[in-house]
Structure formats: C-alpha cells, structure tokens
Scaffold this motif. Sequence first.
Motif, PDB file in Angstrom:
ATOM      1  N   ALA A  95      38.829  43.183  34.932  1.00  0.00           N
ATOM      2  CA  ALA A  95      38.727  42.483  36.126  1.00  0.00           C
ATOM      3  C   ALA A  95      37.615  42.619  36.870  1.00  0.00           C
ATOM      4  O   ALA A  95      37.128  41.458  37.531  1.00  0.00           O
ATOM      5  N   LEU A  96      36.681  43.666  36.677  1.00  0.00           N
ATOM      6  CA  LEU A  96      35.486  43.699  37.569  1.00  0.00           C
ATOM      7  C   LEU A  96      34.551  42.920  36.934  1.00  0.00           C
ATOM      8  O   LEU A  96      33.886  42.335  37.587  1.00  0.00           O
ATOM      9  N   MET A  97      34.559  42.775  35.534  1.00  0.00           N
ATOM     10  CA  MET A  97      33.591  41.779  34.914  1.00  0.00           C
ATOM     11  C   MET A  97      33.805  40.353  35.451  1.00  0.00           C
ATOM     12  O   MET A  97      33.076  39.612  35.474  1.00  0.00           O
ATOM     13  N   ALA A  98      35.092  40.110  35.399  1.00  0.00           N
ATOM     14  CA  ALA A  98      35.541  38.607  35.766  1.00  0.00           C
ATOM     15  C   ALA A  98      35.084  38.292  37.034  1.00  0.00           C
ATOM     16  O   ALA A  98      34.463  37.352  37.455  1.00  0.00           O
ATOM     17  N   ARG A  99      35.353  39.434  38.332  1.00  0.00           N
ATOM     18  CA  ARG A  99      34.803  39.126  39.460  1.00  0.00           C
ATOM     19  C   ARG A  99      33.493  39.162  39.709  1.00  0.00           C
ATOM     20  O   ARG A  99      32.856  38.024  40.220  1.00  0.00           O
ATOM     21  N   LEU A 100      32.602  39.983  38.969  1.00  0.00           N
ATOM     22  CA  LEU A 100      31.177  40.036  39.014  1.00  0.00           C
ATOM     23  C   LEU A 100      30.591  38.452  38.717  1.00  0.00           C
ATOM     24  O   LEU A 100      29.598  37.826  39.205  1.00  0.00           O
ATOM     25  N   ALA A 101      31.464  37.954  37.505  1.00  0.00           N
ATOM     26  CA  ALA A 101      30.956  36.687  36.691  1.00  0.00           C
ATOM     27  C   ALA A 101      31.180  35.622  38.041  1.00  0.00           C
ATOM     28  O   ALA A 101      30.348  34.439  37.746  1.00  0.00           O
ATOM     29  N   VAL A 129      38.567  42.658  44.413  1.00  0.00           N
ATOM     30  CA  VAL A 129      38.939  42.680  43.022  1.00  0.00           C
ATOM     31  C   VAL A 129      40.452  43.422  42.797  1.00  0.00           C
ATOM     32  O   VAL A 129      40.908  43.522  41.867  1.00  0.00           O
ATOM     33  N   TRP A 130      40.968  44.010  43.751  1.00  0.00           N
ATOM     34  CA  TRP A 130      42.195  44.764  43.568  1.00  0.00           C
ATOM     35  C   TRP A 130      43.273  44.041  43.299  1.00  0.00           C
ATOM     36  O   TRP A 130      44.224  44.469  42.381  1.00  0.00           O
ATOM     37  N   ASP A 131      43.415  42.609  43.797  1.00  0.00           N
ATOM     38  CA  ASP A 131      44.434  41.920  43.622  1.00  0.00           C
ATOM     39  C   ASP A 131      44.564  41.652  41.975  1.00  0.00           C
ATOM     40  O   ASP A 131      45.676  41.282  41.222  1.00  0.00           O
ATOM     41  N   ALA A 132      43.573  41.760  41.241  1.00  0.00           N
ATOM     42  CA  ALA A 132      43.385  41.347  40.000  1.00  0.00           C
ATOM     43  C   ALA A 132      43.688  42.645  38.969  1.00  0.00           C
ATOM     44  O   ALA A 132      44.317  42.654  38.016  1.00  0.00           O
ATOM     45  N   ILE A 133      43.048  43.893  39.686  1.00  0.00           N
ATOM     46  CA  ILE A 133      43.557  45.119  38.922  1.00  0.00           C
ATOM     47  C   ILE A 133      44.958  45.557  39.081  1.00  0.00           C
ATOM     48  O   ILE A 133      45.615  45.969  38.121  1.00  0.00           O
ATOM     49  N   LYS A 134      45.650  45.316  40.281  1.00  0.00           N
ATOM     50  CA  LYS A 134      46.802  45.948  40.720  1.00  0.00           C
ATOM     51  C   LYS A 134      48.088  45.695  39.375  1.00  0.00           C
ATOM     52  O   LYS A 134      48.716  46.738  39.120  1.00  0.00           O
ATOM     53  N   PRO A 135      47.989  44.344  39.088  1.00  0.00           N
ATOM     54  CA  PRO A 135      49.389  44.295  38.351  1.00  0.00           C
ATOM     55  C   PRO A 135      49.406  44.829  36.906  1.00  0.00           C
ATOM     56  O   PRO A 135      50.099  44.890  36.172  1.00  0.00           O
ATOM     57  N   ALA A 157      30.295  44.932  43.140  1.00  0.00           N
ATOM     58  CA  ALA A 157      31.233  44.121  43.842  1.00  0.00           C
ATOM     59  C   ALA A 157      31.328  44.293  45.284  1.00  0.00           C
ATOM     60  O   ALA A 157      31.269  43.295  46.227  1.00  0.00           O
ATOM     61  N   ARG A 158      31.352  45.554  45.683  1.00  0.00           N
ATOM     62  CA  ARG A 158      31.521  45.809  47.136  1.00  0.00           C
ATOM     63  C   ARG A 158      30.364  45.442  47.955  1.00  0.00           C
ATOM     64  O   ARG A 158      30.489  45.058  48.927  1.00  0.00           O
TER      65      ARG A 158
END
Length: 396
Positions: free
Chosen positions: A117-123, A63-69, A20-21
Amino acid sequence: MIETDILIAGGGIAGMSAAARFAADGHQIVIVDPAPSDIGEGTDLRTTAFLEPGIETLKKAGVWDAIKPTGAELRVMRIVDAGGAERTPRETADFDGAETKNGFFGWNVSNKAARVALMARLAELDNVDFRFSTTVTAFKGTSRFGEVTLSDGQTVRAKVVIAADGRNSSLRDMAGIKHKRWAYDQSALVFVVTHNKPHDNISTEIHRTGGPLTLVPMPDLDGKPCSSVVWMVPASRADELNAISDEALSAEITHDTMNLFGPLTVASPRAVWPMISQVPSRLIAARLALIAESAHVVPPIGAQGLNMSLHDIETLAELMAKAKLHGEDIGATPLLKSYERRQLPKTVMRVGGIDLLNRASMFEPKTLRDLRYAGLTAINRIGPLRKLAIKVGVGK
C-alpha cells in the motif's frame, strides 16, 4: 547534483511512511533503499499492529484507507499472568478499546500488505523519487544543506536528511552519533497460526518465565480464525522450537497458550529475531535526524516499535510544516534541536520502560513472579492505574 527538500535513507515501512507523510505537506522527497523494487509475492505473513496515534499519521499520509482493509481490528488488549512453569492463568486483565476515544486500540496488518500500500501511494506522488537498489555511501552536514553520496555515484543535496536505515544505521555512524545496545539472551519466534476458537479481535499477551507469548488477531485464513504469534523465549529454547516440525510446534504452542484458543496450527514459515534494546546518545546532527530503528530498538511488547517510529515522523512533520508555512529552513539546527528535545526524553523513557517490562516477563524466582502478578492485579483493578495503562498502551 540532485537537489531536494528531504532525503530519506531506508525504504522499509517507517521510511516509506515518512516519505508519504512529508510529501503530503508539499516537500520534495528522495528516498533510497538497498532492496530491489520487486518485493515478490513470498510467504511472509508477519504483521505490525498500528495503534491509534500512528493511524492518524497514516491518514495524513493518504495511505490508511488502502492499508485498513487488509488488517484486523484490535478491540481488546488482554494480558494473562500464568506464573512460571504453570499452565493456568492466575490473572487476566482486559483493556477494552471502548475505553479509548476511538473505541479501538488499532489494527493488525501484514507487513507485506502495508508495504504494498505504501509503495502504491508513493508511486502516485510527483514529489517523491523512490530509488531502489541504492544506498548512502557518504554524508556531510553543512550550515546550508546535507550532502549525500549514493552508491550509484550521484550526489544529493537536501535541506534535511532522515536516517530511517535501521538499527545498524550507517548514516548514524557517518554522523558520529554513538548509541547504547544491550541484549537479553532471548529471541522472538515469529509465525502465524490458525485456531478453532475465534479471536474476537482480542490481542492476548501471556506472561510466564522466559518472556511474553503474544497472539494478535489477523483476518481469517482459509476460512479459519487466524493470529500472528510473537513468542519470546530464551535464545536456546527459540532455536529448539525453530528446529522442530510444524506439527510439533503446533502442539507446543497449544500447550503454552493453555488451550485458550483451542488447538493451534502453524500456518506460515517462521523467523527468529534475537532480542535487543538500543538507544542513541542524540537524535540529530547537522542537517540529520534519526527516526525509527536508527533512533530506538525495543522488544516487541505492547506493539510499541513501529508506533514509536510513526510518532517520530509526526513530530518532525509538524515542525517542518510550520517552518515551511513561515518560509523558514526545514533543516535548520533550531528546528532539529526542537525535534530532539521533544523526542529524546520520550524515547529514553519508553525504551527503559519496555526494558523493565521485558525483564519482569522473564522472572524465574517465584517471589518476583508473584510481584509481577500483584502489579498486574493492581493495574487491572485500580481505576487510575487502569486509565494510565490504557493511555500508555496506545502510545500517548
């Protein structure tokens, strides 16, 4: 033949974070992992504490906004010295996130939530090709590209290959990079507990003979305060604890936490991890860079493991972004050597430092335990030492 900018071997949290990065800077990515795409619901509630510098990397990765909550804020890092067999705190040192520029140390997030969250971002990303149920079976680095053979028979040519395939990295072995590994006759018992007293977003690390016992804040579970546990003890003791009932384990950990949280209740399955440290002789080969556990393995003290991995990723990302901006080769030997010069000394120092901390936490002789107590007291009460401890604690 598949051609790409970067091939990443390993689709764990570190490998996906790297994908992602790097993708955020416009690189074309192929990432492969032996696991199937269906990660399942499961009952694994193990967690990772993301510290401030690593959080910045995840923000850049989008991806942080999806992980943080999904996690709990870590506002205070508390270290308690409890001597040896004693069950009374001798010294308690609170390092407050208010003393850092962001006002917190990090966030504790379940591994499952981070992975989802990471898988959703990569998709979402057109420049990432995630290949599940796939491994690297051969690697060759040349002056122009790294050539990788995959388990499905396909060949990938990449400007740079990233080994994020774990402590037993096959890519590291294929490149002929040696590593040093040592064990502690110690294991970590990992599970989740609920408790009566609120954790107040305080991560508590209790030191006595055998290793640290750490409780890290999590979001409430079934309406009760909740913490993840990493309990490091001699290997034989870990096996004994793992064999008893949830009720008996709840009683044991309530006893060993000296009732700091009130009665504790085991609220998840358990896992036992033998403790090792590991460091390679090099971080690079032709067209290859090691990151994450292929580059370093440490006991889980101070939440350093994954945050060291995110530091690897950010260092590489910055070097490759600069090369891309100037139309240069992102996998050239001078760039990879620059990565190694920056990361290898830090890696060796941090692995060695955590090794010393772990050995200190295992002290049995009273004189050595008293020395550990004196050291914690000095760090807690002497301003410059305290500031240095906070700086090291957040991974800087």
